[in-house]
Design a protein around this motif. Structure first.
Motif, PDB file in Angstrom:
ATOM      1  N   ALA A 199      60.019  44.289  26.005  1.00  0.00           N
ATOM      2  CA  ALA A 199      59.224  42.728  26.318  1.00  0.00           C
ATOM      3  C   ALA A 199      57.922  43.009  26.523  1.00  0.00           C
ATOM      4  N   THR A 200      57.332  42.111  26.549  1.00  0.00           N
ATOM      5  CA  THR A 200      56.507  42.414  27.220  1.00  0.00           C
ATOM      6  C   THR A 200      55.337  41.036  27.744  1.00  0.00           C
ATOM      7  N   LEU A 201      54.912  41.065  28.435  1.00  0.00           N
ATOM      8  CA  LEU A 201      54.673  40.027  29.647  1.00  0.00           C
ATOM      9  C   LEU A 201      52.950  40.238  29.520  1.00  0.00           C
ATOM     10  N   SER A 202      52.558  38.671  29.313  1.00  0.00           N
ATOM     11  CA  SER A 202      50.468  38.390  29.679  1.00  0.00           C
ATOM     12  C   SER A 202      50.445  37.111  30.564  1.00  0.00           C
ATOM     13  N   ALA A 203      49.444  37.379  31.335  1.00  0.00           N
ATOM     14  CA  ALA A 203      49.154  36.345  32.393  1.00  0.00           C
ATOM     15  C   ALA A 203      47.709  36.140  32.211  1.00  0.00           C
ATOM     16  N   PRO A 204      46.680  35.363  32.462  1.00  0.00           N
ATOM     17  CA  PRO A 204      45.777  34.881  32.823  1.00  0.00           C
ATOM     18  C   PRO A 204      44.604  35.388  33.730  1.00  0.00           C
ATOM     19  N   PRO A 248      56.861  41.385  40.171  1.00  0.00           N
ATOM     20  CA  PRO A 248      56.150  41.162  41.546  1.00  0.00           C
ATOM     21  C   PRO A 248      54.786  40.534  40.709  1.00  0.00           C
ATOM     22  N   VAL A 249      54.050  39.203  41.768  1.00  0.00           N
ATOM     23  CA  VAL A 249      53.404  38.616  40.982  1.00  0.00           C
ATOM     24  C   VAL A 249      53.021  38.489  42.037  1.00  0.00           C
ATOM     25  N   THR A 250      50.548  38.594  41.842  1.00  0.00           N
ATOM     26  CA  THR A 250      49.716  37.888  42.432  1.00  0.00           C
ATOM     27  C   THR A 250      48.801  37.148  41.972  1.00  0.00           C
ATOM     28  N   SER A 251      48.346  36.437  42.962  1.00  0.00           N
ATOM     29  CA  SER A 251      47.024  36.027  42.556  1.00  0.00           C
ATOM     30  C   SER A 251      45.612  36.810  43.848  1.00  0.00           C
ATOM     31  N   LEU A 282      46.263  35.140  37.307  1.00  0.00           N
ATOM     32  CA  LEU A 282      47.559  36.092  37.676  1.00  0.00           C
ATOM     33  C   LEU A 282      47.627  37.571  37.890  1.00  0.00           C
ATOM     34  N   GLU A 283      48.200  38.489  38.813  1.00  0.00           N
ATOM     35  CA  GLU A 283      47.774  40.063  38.199  1.00  0.00           C
ATOM     36  C   GLU A 283      49.583  40.344  38.550  1.00  0.00           C
ATOM     37  N   LEU A 284      49.818  40.855  37.781  1.00  0.00           N
ATOM     38  CA  LEU A 284      51.261  40.637  37.264  1.00  0.00           C
ATOM     39  C   LEU A 284      51.263  42.734  37.586  1.00  0.00           C
ATOM     40  N   GLN A 285      52.614  42.867  38.602  1.00  0.00           N
ATOM     41  CA  GLN A 285      52.906  44.756  38.349  1.00  0.00           C
ATOM     42  C   GLN A 285      53.062  44.588  36.898  1.00  0.00           C
ATOM     43  N   ARG A 286      54.131  44.710  36.422  1.00  0.00           N
ATOM     44  CA  ARG A 286      53.877  45.902  34.964  1.00  0.00           C
ATOM     45  C   ARG A 286      53.839  44.713  34.009  1.00  0.00           C
TER      46      ARG A 286
END
Length: 297
Positions: free
Chosen positions: A85-90, A115-118, A93-97
């Motif tokens: 599975a692949t994850l993407s975000a603008p 985990p996700v941070t901004s 947002l910062e995705l740990q993986r």
């Protein structure tokens, strides 16, 4: 048909039979070769679906004010599979993986925490994390609110970046700047512990995107009934600020046996503060900080 004719035809018949024989041999070989049909199927099979739990997330900006969600990968088929599975975000947002690879038995659902941070400075709004596996897609809505300054003036809670020389796997890097100074919560929900027993020095560092005026550092080391500072607390350390490209020591603590220590000094402007630890009371084993506070005065 004369004997000469029969002699000419016979090799052709034998040749045709030879081809058939080879085909039969190949078929036989396919039958007797190792059976791979029972092995997990390839990635991207339609039986795999993805979802997020929850489907809506609220959080504030800052490295230590993020949140976490689960990616759920389900194999609704009758055979086990290896799935990606692949994850993407603008950039807000910062995705740990951004990639998950996992083995899914038939009928099994696997939850993978993400985990996700901004980053500080991100505008308030709702952003989307997209998850895909083959033809299956899921979307997580993340509502981001800019972090408000701490009412007590604790600059540590608004640090742009938190880092350390090392972090023990049982602890979280942000545990020392989460606002929880209760030593009874040690190792369960708060505190930083380095990962190099009897290896010195250790350091714990805070950074800001813009210069901050700093004149006091409050350090809470481990100190509880079960784990008194006189045995488990940080004993010797320096408080340092970054001046240009060099570290400047503004306060030193030696022989400490207390849980809470306030170090005051002439206020300076800096973009980074760190605790440089040199020994602890626990037979010089680990550096332990339950909570670190940084103030203007």
């Amino acid at each position: 048909m004369n004997a000469f004719s029969r002699h000419l035809i016979r090799p052709r018949v034998r040749g045709a039979l030879g081809v058939c024989g080879m085909a039969s041999a190949l078929l036989a070989g396919a039958v007797v070769a190792p059976a791979y049909a029972a092995a997990p199927a390839a990635v991207g099979v339609e039986a795999v679906t993805v979802a997020t739990d929850p489907t809506q997330l609220d959080m504030e900006t800052g490295q230590c004010r993020g949140a976490s969600f689960n990616v759920q990968m389900t194999n609704s088929g009758d055979t086990p599979v290896y799935a990606d599975a692949t994850l993407s975000a603008p950039s807000a947002l910062e995705l740990q993986r951004t990639m998950i690879s996992t083995y899914l038995p038939a009928g099994y659902t696997r939850d993978v925490p993400i985990p996700v941070t901004s980053p500080l400075g991100t505008e308030a709004g709702t952003y989307r994390v997209r998850v895909e596996s083959g033809d299956s897609k899921a979307t997580l809505r993340v509502t981001v609110t800019p972090s408000a300054p701490d009412p007590s003036g604790n600059l540590a809670l608004s640090a742009t970046r938190v880092s350390a020389s090392s972090t023990h796997q049982r602890f979280k890097l942000c545990g020392a700047v989460d606002g929880d100074a209760d030593s009874s919560h040690w190792s369960t929900s708060t505190g930083w512990n380095d990962a190099t027993s009897r290896g010195w020095p250790d350091w714990f560092r805070l950074q800001w995107a813009t210069p901050q005026t700093v004149g006091r550092v409050r350090m809470q080391t481990l100190d509880s009934t079960a784990n008194p500072a006189s045995r488990y607390g940080l004993r010797d350390y320096d408080v340092q600020v970054l001046s240009g490209s060099e570290w400047q020591t503004v306060a030193s603590v030696r022989g400490n046996t207390q849980g809470l220590i306030n170090s005051t000094f002439t206020p300076v402007q800096t973009t980074s503060v760190r605790i440089l630890a040199m020994s602890s009371n626990g037979a010089n084993d680990y550096s332990r900080i339950v909570e670190l506070g940084v103030f203007g005065s």
